[in-house]
Design an enzyme around this catalytic site. Structure first.
Site, PDB file in Angstrom:
ATOM      1  N   LYS A   1       0.842  -1.210   0.000  1.00  0.00           N
ATOM      2  CA  LYS A   1       0.000   0.000   0.000  1.00  0.00           C
ATOM      3  C   LYS A   1       0.873   1.255   0.000  1.00  0.00           C
ATOM      4  CE  LYS A   1      -1.615   1.767   3.999  1.00  0.00           C
ATOM      5  NZ  LYS A   1      -1.395   3.214   4.158  1.00  0.00           N
ATOM      6  N   ASN A   2       1.873   1.287   0.885  1.00  0.00           N
ATOM      7  CA  ASN A   2       2.651   2.521   1.049  1.00  0.00           C
ATOM      8  C   ASN A   2       3.591   2.795  -0.123  1.00  0.00           C
ATOM      9  OD1 ASN A   2       1.347   2.982   3.395  1.00  0.00           O
ATOM     10  ND2 ASN A   2       3.094   2.586   4.749  1.00  0.00           N
TER      11      ASN A   2
ATOM     12  N   CYS B   1      -5.173  12.551  12.455  1.00  0.00           N
ATOM     13  CA  CYS B   1      -5.920  11.290  12.424  1.00  0.00           C
ATOM     14  C   CYS B   1      -5.760  10.629  13.780  1.00  0.00           C
ATOM     15  CB  CYS B   1      -5.434  10.390  11.291  1.00  0.00           C
ATOM     16  SG  CYS B   1      -3.781   9.765  11.560  1.00  0.00           S
TER      17      CYS B   1
ATOM     18  N   ARG C   1      -0.073  14.816  12.896  1.00  0.00           N
ATOM     19  CA  ARG C   1       0.447  14.664  11.532  1.00  0.00           C
ATOM     20  C   ARG C   1       0.512  15.968  10.721  1.00  0.00           C
ATOM     21  NH1 ARG C   1      -1.299   8.782   9.433  1.00  0.00           N
ATOM     22  NH2 ARG C   1       0.713   9.019   8.438  1.00  0.00           N
TER      23      ARG C   1
ATOM     24  N   ARG D   1      -9.159  -0.237   4.429  1.00  0.00           N
ATOM     25  CA  ARG D   1      -8.374   0.869   3.871  1.00  0.00           C
ATOM     26  C   ARG D   1      -6.975   0.416   3.496  1.00  0.00           C
ATOM     27  NH1 ARG D   1      -7.518   6.263   6.936  1.00  0.00           N
ATOM     28  NH2 ARG D   1      -5.964   6.225   5.304  1.00  0.00           N
TER      29      ARG D   1
HETATM   30  C1  UD1 Z   1       4.288   6.993   6.142  1.00  0.00           C
HETATM   31  C2  UD1 Z   1       3.424   5.766   5.981  1.00  0.00           C
HETATM   32  C3  UD1 Z   1       2.840   5.344   7.327  1.00  0.00           C
HETATM   33  C4  UD1 Z   1       3.975   5.169   8.344  1.00  0.00           C
HETATM   34  C5  UD1 Z   1       4.850   6.418   8.400  1.00  0.00           C
HETATM   35  C6  UD1 Z   1       6.068   6.240   9.302  1.00  0.00           C
HETATM   36  C7  UD1 Z   1       2.553   6.023   3.738  1.00  0.00           C
HETATM   37  C8  UD1 Z   1       1.362   6.221   2.891  1.00  0.00           C
HETATM   38  N1  UD1 Z   1       2.342   6.060   5.057  1.00  0.00           N
HETATM   39  O1  UD1 Z   1       3.429   8.044   6.595  1.00  0.00           O
HETATM   40  O2  UD1 Z   1       2.156   4.109   7.142  1.00  0.00           O
HETATM   41  O3  UD1 Z   1       3.410   4.934   9.610  1.00  0.00           O
HETATM   42  O4  UD1 Z   1       5.326   6.741   7.081  1.00  0.00           O
HETATM   43  O5  UD1 Z   1       6.823   5.168   8.892  1.00  0.00           O
HETATM   44  O6  UD1 Z   1       3.628   5.784   3.259  1.00  0.00           O
HETATM   45  N2  UD1 Z   1       5.888  14.768  10.545  1.00  0.00           N
HETATM   46  C9  UD1 Z   1       5.931  16.110  10.868  1.00  0.00           C
HETATM   47  N3  UD1 Z   1       5.844  17.026   9.838  1.00  0.00           N
HETATM   48  C10 UD1 Z   1       5.745  16.629   8.536  1.00  0.00           C
HETATM   49  C11 UD1 Z   1       5.712  15.252   8.225  1.00  0.00           C
HETATM   50  C12 UD1 Z   1       5.781  14.352   9.248  1.00  0.00           C
HETATM   51  O7  UD1 Z   1       6.022  16.482  12.026  1.00  0.00           O
HETATM   52  O8  UD1 Z   1       5.671  17.507   7.652  1.00  0.00           O
HETATM   53  C13 UD1 Z   1       5.933  13.771  11.640  1.00  0.00           C
HETATM   54  C14 UD1 Z   1       4.646  12.959  11.711  1.00  0.00           C
HETATM   55  O9  UD1 Z   1       3.645  13.628  12.435  1.00  0.00           O
HETATM   56  C15 UD1 Z   1       5.123  11.708  12.372  1.00  0.00           C
HETATM   57  C16 UD1 Z   1       6.548  11.531  11.835  1.00  0.00           C
HETATM   58  O10 UD1 Z   1       6.934  12.817  11.363  1.00  0.00           O
HETATM   59  O11 UD1 Z   1       5.148  11.884  13.763  1.00  0.00           O
HETATM   60  C17 UD1 Z   1       6.659  10.523  10.711  1.00  0.00           C
HETATM   61  O12 UD1 Z   1       5.806  10.886   9.657  1.00  0.00           O
HETATM   62  P1  UD1 Z   1       6.093  10.525   8.132  1.00  0.00           P
HETATM   63  O13 UD1 Z   1       7.373   9.753   8.036  1.00  0.00           O
HETATM   64  O14 UD1 Z   1       5.943  11.756   7.331  1.00  0.00           O
HETATM   65  O15 UD1 Z   1       4.884   9.548   7.831  1.00  0.00           O
HETATM   66  P2  UD1 Z   1       3.934   9.558   6.581  1.00  0.00           P
HETATM   67  O16 UD1 Z   1       4.730   9.786   5.346  1.00  0.00           O
HETATM   68  O17 UD1 Z   1       2.748  10.399   6.837  1.00  0.00           O
END
Ligand code: UD1
Length: 415
Positions: free
Chosen positions: A22-23, A117, A122, A397
């Site tokens: 999925k990711n 969420c 996030r 999902r």
């Molecule tokens: C992706 C994965 C999700 C996984 C996560 C961490 C997908 C579709 N989803 O989510 O399944 O759990 O990686 O391995 O690939 N953060 C910030 N600011 C930002 C972006 C992120 O503070 O602009 C924080 C987030 O709140 C979180 C952490 O960084 O606490 C990790 O987030 P991130 O690596 O961005 O996860 P996703 O890409 O959303």
């Protein structure tokens, strides 16, 4: 609320094939916004988040169709629109992946703020800061982020934290920048490698993916191509644990054990015997297991997306375990549901202290997010009696027919 009933106590045995990730599939689909012409993606998992991304592509003027045989055909031949619909972005945070491709391809993108969420707030500050470093300006108004760039300015982009989504967004955008971009502090998740492989097939020039420093030599344009989505390491891990938690013997096929090393190391530490081959992994029958301490970390550390499932397993380990959740601030909702099933867990800020119990008992529980859903299914498979799990939409999902795959291994699950 739709749910399912899991009858506990059956040992799961046999072989099961993991689906595409999925990711990986979600950013790959988003990337096709920049790929002029026709693209075919193979091994795409059939799940709701993919359906949402396919709808997103269609709403932006790219024709995308989910076909039999886990294929998606994408035809990007008309003018791409700039505005992502609110209902699709709020239904799935990963919709924000369209921001980078849209602004790089058209110079302008208007995407609703995705919001939080159940697992945390996030934010998207790292995405926006990375875009700024590429010369993309933004304005937040009326719940939308508007991104503008007459021309992308290649250079060094430093990420404050190795965010998976921000790495993917900026890597996609930088493929069309004028010059060489270096992303420093990039996430190293295998899904980023899969995205880079698709982009390179489409004509991009990316090296260093899978490491914290990614270098992208910008090109004029990208064109349609063909690509097979990598196997889902989280689904593969969840299926492996289904064998272990029921005292069974499960071999997962079509997976990449190398991508699951931190999980396999954690299982080995508990005393469970693991065997691996080039594209399969097996957790051996009948072994007992002991408590361990783990902390979730960016790849190659232990993945936050396996934390809930590992917690379900550790509720039945001998002795004490500790899980520290370092990625998301609120990812222990499943702990309370596991406690309703008889687990002994103490939550202390970002840690969960788990004292193993001899057995769990089935009851009514609810999924709060998709990985929590998988954890409750695992617990239900091992528990005495019946577990009724509410909130099936979360599971749908993110997993391609997890109940069906578990049934093929001998589980009794009624939907
Ligand atoms: C992706 C994965 C999700 C996984 C996560 C961490 C997908 C579709 N989803 O989510 O399944 O759990 O990686 O391995 O690939 N953060 C910030 N600011 C930002 C972006 C992120 O503070 O602009 C924080 C987030 O709140 C979180 C952490 O960084 O606490 C990790 O987030 P991130 O690596 O961005 O996860 P996703 O890409 O959303």
């Amino acid at each position: 609320m739709a749910g399912l009933i899991v009858k506990g106590g059956q040992e799961l045995t046999g072989e099961v094939v993991a689906s595409g990730a999925k990711n990986a599939a979600l950013p790959l689909l988003a990337a096709t916004l920049m790929l002029r012409g026709d693209t075919v993606l193979h091994n795409v998992p059939h799940l709701m988040d993919v359906v949402t991304m396919v709808k997103m592509l269609n709403s932006l003027g790219v024709r995308a169709e989910l076909l039999r045989g886990n294929r998606v055909m994408i035809s990007n031949t008309k003018k791409v629109r700039h505005i992502a619909p609110y209902e699709l972005v709020t239904a799935m945070r990963a919709s924000f992946f369209v921001a980078g491709p849209l602004v790089a391809y058209t110079g302008f993108a208007k995407v609703p703020l995705p919001g939080g969420c159940s697992i945390g707030s996030r934010p998207i500050d790292i995405h926006l800061s990375a875009f700024e470093q590429l010369g993309i300006t933004h304005r937040i108004e009326h719940g939308f982020v508007e991104l503008h760039a007459k021309q992308l300015i290649a250079g060094v982009v430093k990420l404050a934290f190795p965010s998976v989504g921000a790495t993917e967004n900026v890597m996609m955008a930088a493929t069309l920048a004028n010059g060489t971009t270096t992303i420093e502090g990039a996430a190293c998740e295998p899904e980023i490698t899969d995205l880079a492989l698709l982009l390179n097939r489409a004509g991009a020039n990316i090296i260093g993916y899978g490491t914290p420093t990614i270098t992208i030599q910008g090109v004029e344009s990208l064109s349609g191509t063909e690509h097979s989505v990598m196997p889902d390491r989280i689904e593969a891990g969840s299926l492996l644990l289904a064998g272990v938690i029921t005292g069974g013997d499960v071999t997962v096929l079509n997976c990449v054990p190398n991508d699951c090393v931190s999980l396999l190391d954690a299982l080995t530490q508990t005393g469970i015997q693991i065997e691996t081959g080039p594209q399969w992994m097996r957790a051996k029958h009948g072994t007992s297991f002991r408590g361990i301490a783990i902390e979730t970390q960016p790849h190659p550390g232990f993945p936050t997306d396996m934390q809930a499932q590992l917690m379900a397993l550790l509720t039945l380990a001998s002795g004490q375990s500790e899980i520290k959740e370092s990625i998301f601030e609120n990812r222990f909702m499943h702990a309370n549901e596991l406690m309703r099933m008889g687990a002994k867990i103490r939550l202390d800020n970002r840690s969960a202290i788990i004292t193993g119990v001899p057995h769990l008992t089935g009851c009514e529980v609810k999924m709060t997010d998709l990985r929590a859903g998988a954890a409750l299914m695992l617990a239900g498979l091992a528990a005495r009696g019946e577990t009724r799990i509410h909130g099936l939409k979360h599971l749908r999902r993110g997993y391609d027919d997890l109940p069906g795959k578990l049934r093929s291994l001998g589980a009794t699950i009624i939907e």
